[in-house]
Motif scaffolding. Structure first.
Motif, mmCIF file in Angstrom:
data_model
loop_
_atom_site.group_PDB
_atom_site.id
_atom_site.type_symbol
_atom_site.label_atom_id
_atom_site.label_comp_id
_atom_site.label_asym_id
_atom_site.label_seq_id
_atom_site.Cartn_x
_atom_site.Cartn_y
_atom_site.Cartn_z
ATOM 1 N N TRP A 7 41.985 -10.341 -32.506
ATOM 2 C CA TRP A 7 41.340 -8.998 -31.849
ATOM 3 C C TRP A 7 41.997 -8.978 -30.585
ATOM 4 O O TRP A 7 42.171 -7.840 -29.988
ATOM 5 C CB TRP A 7 39.801 -9.399 -31.722
ATOM 6 C CG TRP A 7 39.132 -8.110 -31.463
ATOM 7 C CD1 TRP A 7 38.779 -7.994 -30.112
ATOM 8 C CD2 TRP A 7 39.114 -6.929 -31.935
ATOM 9 N NE1 TRP A 7 38.127 -6.886 -29.763
ATOM 10 C CE2 TRP A 7 38.280 -6.021 -31.090
ATOM 11 C CE3 TRP A 7 39.006 -6.307 -33.247
ATOM 12 C CZ2 TRP A 7 37.485 -4.822 -31.455
ATOM 13 C CZ3 TRP A 7 38.593 -4.895 -33.760
ATOM 14 C CH2 TRP A 7 37.940 -4.424 -32.610
ATOM 15 N N TYR A 12 45.306 -6.149 -26.308
ATOM 16 C CA TYR A 12 46.542 -6.084 -25.753
ATOM 17 C C TYR A 12 47.545 -4.927 -26.009
ATOM 18 O O TYR A 12 48.153 -4.267 -25.333
ATOM 19 C CB TYR A 12 47.171 -7.321 -25.347
ATOM 20 C CG TYR A 12 46.267 -8.338 -24.616
ATOM 21 C CD1 TYR A 12 45.815 -7.803 -23.493
ATOM 22 C CD2 TYR A 12 46.345 -9.713 -25.095
ATOM 23 C CE1 TYR A 12 45.215 -8.853 -22.449
ATOM 24 C CE2 TYR A 12 45.658 -10.547 -24.072
ATOM 25 C CZ TYR A 12 45.041 -10.036 -23.076
ATOM 26 O OH TYR A 12 44.153 -11.243 -22.168
ATOM 27 N N PHE A 14 46.745 -2.363 -27.798
ATOM 28 C CA PHE A 14 46.108 -1.334 -27.647
ATOM 29 C C PHE A 14 46.446 -0.755 -26.168
ATOM 30 O O PHE A 14 46.706 0.542 -25.889
ATOM 31 C CB PHE A 14 44.601 -1.076 -28.067
ATOM 32 C CG PHE A 14 43.678 -0.052 -27.427
ATOM 33 C CD1 PHE A 14 44.080 1.361 -28.204
ATOM 34 C CD2 PHE A 14 42.524 -0.125 -26.685
ATOM 35 C CE1 PHE A 14 43.048 2.481 -27.767
ATOM 36 C CE2 PHE A 14 41.941 0.949 -26.194
ATOM 37 C CZ PHE A 14 42.366 2.182 -26.881
ATOM 38 N N LEU A 15 46.360 -1.564 -25.278
ATOM 39 C CA LEU A 15 46.404 -1.523 -23.907
ATOM 40 C C LEU A 15 47.909 -0.943 -23.564
ATOM 41 O O LEU A 15 48.041 -0.061 -22.511
ATOM 42 C CB LEU A 15 45.869 -2.375 -22.964
ATOM 43 C CG LEU A 15 44.160 -2.513 -23.143
ATOM 44 C CD1 LEU A 15 43.854 -3.675 -22.282
ATOM 45 C CD2 LEU A 15 43.522 -1.392 -22.552
ATOM 46 N N ILE B 82 34.863 -2.826 -28.269
ATOM 47 C CA ILE B 82 36.339 -3.365 -28.405
ATOM 48 C C ILE B 82 36.201 -4.632 -27.335
ATOM 49 O O ILE B 82 36.975 -5.465 -27.266
ATOM 50 C CB ILE B 82 37.389 -2.209 -27.940
ATOM 51 C CG1 ILE B 82 37.446 -1.440 -28.971
ATOM 52 C CG2 ILE B 82 38.554 -2.801 -27.545
ATOM 53 C CD1 ILE B 82 38.188 -0.352 -28.442
ATOM 54 N N ALA B 105 44.600 -8.040 -19.062
ATOM 55 C CA ALA B 105 43.646 -7.099 -19.633
ATOM 56 C C ALA B 105 43.348 -6.175 -18.363
ATOM 57 O O ALA B 105 43.035 -4.868 -18.478
ATOM 58 C CB ALA B 105 42.337 -7.867 -20.067
ATOM 59 N N PHE B 109 44.357 -0.988 -15.648
ATOM 60 C CA PHE B 109 43.238 -0.323 -14.782
ATOM 61 C C PHE B 109 43.579 0.037 -13.436
ATOM 62 O O PHE B 109 43.223 1.070 -12.806
ATOM 63 C CB PHE B 109 42.139 -1.314 -14.819
ATOM 64 C CG PHE B 109 40.761 -0.478 -14.340
ATOM 65 C CD1 PHE B 109 40.059 0.205 -14.970
ATOM 66 C CD2 PHE B 109 40.479 -0.884 -12.761
ATOM 67 C CE1 PHE B 109 39.047 0.692 -14.717
ATOM 68 C CE2 PHE B 109 39.422 -0.090 -12.454
ATOM 69 C CZ PHE B 109 38.562 0.711 -13.048
ATOM 70 N N VAL B 158 37.987 5.706 -23.472
ATOM 71 C CA VAL B 158 37.763 4.071 -23.964
ATOM 72 C C VAL B 158 39.024 3.349 -23.470
ATOM 73 O O VAL B 158 39.019 2.491 -23.031
ATOM 74 C CB VAL B 158 37.662 4.068 -25.370
ATOM 75 C CG1 VAL B 158 37.834 2.651 -26.115
ATOM 76 C CG2 VAL B 158 36.499 4.689 -26.018
ATOM 77 N N TYR B 159 40.231 4.261 -23.737
ATOM 78 C CA TYR B 159 41.583 3.628 -23.278
ATOM 79 C C TYR B 159 41.323 3.305 -21.883
ATOM 80 O O TYR B 159 41.885 2.350 -21.253
ATOM 81 C CB TYR B 159 42.669 4.471 -23.704
ATOM 82 C CG TYR B 159 43.899 3.925 -23.180
ATOM 83 C CD1 TYR B 159 44.709 2.938 -23.883
ATOM 84 C CD2 TYR B 159 44.832 4.313 -22.302
ATOM 85 C CE1 TYR B 159 45.686 2.301 -23.655
ATOM 86 C CE2 TYR B 159 46.115 3.969 -21.860
ATOM 87 C CZ TYR B 159 46.649 2.701 -22.667
ATOM 88 O OH TYR B 159 47.555 2.327 -22.339
ATOM 89 N N THR B 162 38.044 0.486 -20.877
ATOM 90 C CA THR B 162 37.874 -0.756 -21.558
ATOM 91 C C THR B 162 38.150 -2.035 -20.832
ATOM 92 O O THR B 162 37.695 -2.859 -20.690
ATOM 93 C CB THR B 162 38.711 -0.897 -23.015
ATOM 94 O OG1 THR B 162 38.179 0.125 -23.823
ATOM 95 C CG2 THR B 162 38.581 -2.210 -23.488
ATOM 96 N N PRO B 163 39.248 -2.173 -19.732
ATOM 97 C CA PRO B 163 39.750 -3.058 -19.027
ATOM 98 C C PRO B 163 38.727 -3.294 -18.259
ATOM 99 O O PRO B 163 38.263 -4.806 -17.875
ATOM 100 C CB PRO B 163 40.814 -2.592 -18.065
ATOM 101 C CG PRO B 163 41.567 -1.531 -18.884
ATOM 102 C CD PRO B 163 40.471 -0.829 -19.865
ATOM 103 N N PHE B 164 37.708 -2.480 -17.688
ATOM 104 C CA PHE B 164 36.707 -2.861 -16.923
ATOM 105 C C PHE B 164 35.533 -3.450 -17.658
ATOM 106 O O PHE B 164 34.805 -4.515 -16.975
ATOM 107 C CB PHE B 164 36.138 -1.763 -16.079
ATOM 108 C CG PHE B 164 35.141 -2.032 -14.988
ATOM 109 C CD1 PHE B 164 35.485 -2.652 -13.924
ATOM 110 C CD2 PHE B 164 33.807 -2.294 -15.528
ATOM 111 C CE1 PHE B 164 34.666 -2.829 -12.888
ATOM 112 C CE2 PHE B 164 32.794 -2.462 -14.457
ATOM 113 C CZ PHE B 164 33.295 -2.828 -13.345
ATOM 114 N N LEU B 167 36.411 -7.039 -18.095
ATOM 115 C CA LEU B 167 36.238 -7.845 -16.768
ATOM 116 C C LEU B 167 34.784 -8.108 -16.465
ATOM 117 O O LEU B 167 34.319 -9.220 -16.380
ATOM 118 C CB LEU B 167 36.908 -7.005 -15.709
ATOM 119 C CG LEU B 167 36.514 -7.660 -14.089
ATOM 120 C CD1 LEU B 167 37.338 -8.917 -13.996
ATOM 121 C CD2 LEU B 167 36.705 -6.843 -13.181
#
Lengths: 256, 285
Positions: A7, A12, A14-15, B82, B105, B109, B158-159, B162-164, B167
């Motif tokens: 997952w 990663y 996806f980002l 996610i 990750a 951001f 979402v894209y 999500t990093p935040f 964290l």
């Protein structure tokens, strides 16, 4: 555990895949997102031939440099003062607010304020606005470093006859220097990428258009290979600066 | 510089800057609400009124608030779904690798928001990569309408956020004492039960912090609805934007912003309470 790691790898992907795609496409000769026409630098050439983009990039550089310089000095002084004073909840709230306030709220508040004060909008007003949030970030990073600072060093220095200024430049600054520099790098990155507040406080005209404002105008027109090239450059600069900040600060960037 | 006046002197320029360019302008918003717009934009100070306040609660505008809350709520939920497992995987990784994994990750951001959003225009547009792949694989004969839809707006939010979430949840997981989970397993609880009854409740403050952040930033966003929604979905951010840059009705724009600030305060307050309660439970546990 396997599924969990799978997952994480997917997240990663996806980002990073969308960003990576832009970077690959920026070198695509055909300029199309769906057909590879061979490796080429031509879109970068087009980029540097576009006076609007060069002008906007220069404006962004000017704004980010000033905003970084001012916020690094003020933020560091603020951190030094705060760490040596009695804790105050309202002061903490004041220092936390710039990091969580929605951009659009600060943007319209400053637009109204500048207009009512009859302050001419332009690069100067963008710098003043950017210092607000940059200041808070620099202060947070320097404070984190000061938590482990041994204040008896200052007393020792003063006892040995050094002035306050000499103590700061020869003892304190060398010790907190990496955090100050990390804060400055971060401030520069935030400022050069900031769009919403700049958009509202720039006033009219190309003379105060920053790079993100130029990017926004171009994106609204649609997909062009030039934007891919610009995206690659902008992302590249941010990645390098953040990586450097991370290194300097020994892996402790504050919560976003 | 050991004196109190010394520390005040150090703090003064920074605090003044924040006071003058953040506190005063934000208070100004709350003053503007009670006046009428001038004929040529700006403010008519001669005409105090409560009209802007009542207008915000007009069903037309309330429905925009409601729609934005729906999009923001959905984005928050998806980002949490996610982000939680991803944060969990990072927290379970070998300690030496955690910093690097977390950095990886969060890195997106810190980069340009517009460009990250633009990447999805490239992917989703009718002649974009996803449609081309679908047609090439024979799954579709005609391109799907992906861009300028509500799911595209949600995907963009979402894209971006999500990093935040990762964290915030990672920080909560890291503070978690592993002996609680061990005790639960020793007492015979399964992995799922341990997660549901021990780990999830104890990391709720992190989840709440991430959720409030995503929700507030999404509700006030005007860039993503504009670029990925094609301007078809008005969100509160777009409405405020219009009042200031197109309609030039600043007092009404200020009233809308004030409602947004109130909403944010309420959520932050709720989160603080939840966090305090969770800490209390932790202490009692």
């Amino acid at each position: 555990m396997r599924a969990l790691n799978g997952w994480l790898i997917a997240v990663y992907g996806f980002l990073y895949l969308p960003i990576a795609l832009l970077m690959v496409l920026s070198f695509n000769h055909s300029g199309l997102p769906t057909a590879w026409g061979g490796f080429s630098f031509e879109w970068y050439g087009e980029l540097f031939d576009n006076p609007k983009i060069i002008g906007a990039a220069w404006n962004s550089l000017v704004v980010a440099t000033w905003a970084t310089a001012i916020s690094t000095v003020l933020g560091t002084l603020l951190a030094l003062g705060v760490e040596r004073s009695r804790p105050s909840t309202s002061r903490e709230a004041l220092l936390f607010a710039p990091m969580i306030i929605p951009d659009i709220v600060l943007a319209i508040a400053l637009l109204s304020f500048f207009t009512l004060m009859k302050f001419t909008l332009g690069l100067r007003s963008i710098v003043m606005a950017h210092v607000v949030f940059n200041l808070a970030f620099v202060c947070a990073i320097v404070r984190a470093r000061l938590k482990s600072y041994d204040w008896s060093l200052n007393e020792a220095s003063r006892d040995l006859g050094a002035t306050a200024a000499a103590t700061f430049f020869r003892i304190t600054l060398p010790l907190i220097g990496p955090a100050v520099l990390a804060g400055a790098l971060l401030a520069f990155t935030l400022s050069i990428d900031e769009f919403i507040i700049a958009y509202f406080t720039a006033g009219a005209g190309q003379s105060s258009t920053t790079l993100p404002m130029q990017i926004y105008a171009m994106i609204r027109f649609g997909v062009t290979p030039e934007i891919n090239a610009m995206a690659t450059l902008v992302m590249g600069v941010s990645f390098v600066m953040i990586l450097a900040a991370q290194r300097l600060n020994k892996g402790r960037l504050p919560g976003a | 510089m050991n004196t109190r006046s010394g520390t005040w002197l150090l703090m003064l320029p920074g605090l003044l800057w924040l006071g003058l360019l953040m506190v005063v302008p934000c208070l100004l918003i709350f003053v503007l609400i009670f006046f009428e717009r001038g004929i040529y934009g700006g403010i008519d100070w001669q005409a105090p009124t409560l009209e802007n306040v009542t207008r915000v609660f007009d069903p037309l505008y309330l429905s925009i608030f409601w729609d934005s809350a729906e999009i923001a709520g959905l984005s928050t939920l998806v980002a949490l779904l996610i982000g939680y497992p991803a944060a969990y995987a990072i927290a379970k990784a070998p300690a030496s690798r955690q910093t690097a994994l977390l950095f990886l990750a969060i890195l997106p951001f810190w980069t340009n928001y517009l460009i990250r959003t633009y990447a999805w225009i490239v992917l989703l547009n009718p002649a974009g990569l996803i449609n081309t792949l679908l047609i090439w694989a024979g799954l579709r004969s005609e391109p799907l309408t992906l861009l300028y839809t509500k799911p595209a707006v949600v995907l963009g939010l979402v894209y971006s956020y999500t990093p935040f979430v990762i964290l915030a949840i990672y920080s909560a997981l890291q503070r978690l004492d592993p002996s609680y989970a061990e005790a639960s397993r020793d007492l015979g609880a399964g992995a799922f039960q341990t997660f549901l009854r021990i780990i999830l409740p104890l990391t709720a403050p992190g989840v709440a912090a991430g959720a409030v952040f995503v929700f507030v930033l999404s509700v006030g966003n005007f860039v993503t609805p504009d670029l990925l929604g094609g301007g078809k979905f008005q969100m509160v951010g777009n409405l405020i934007y219009d009042q200031f840059l197109s309609a030039r009705d600043w007092p009404f724009g200020a009233a809308l912003s004030a409602l947004l600030i109130a909403l944010m305060m309420l959520l932050l307050f709720a989160q603080a309470i939840a966090s305090l309660r969770a800490r209390g439970d932790y202490a009692r546990a």
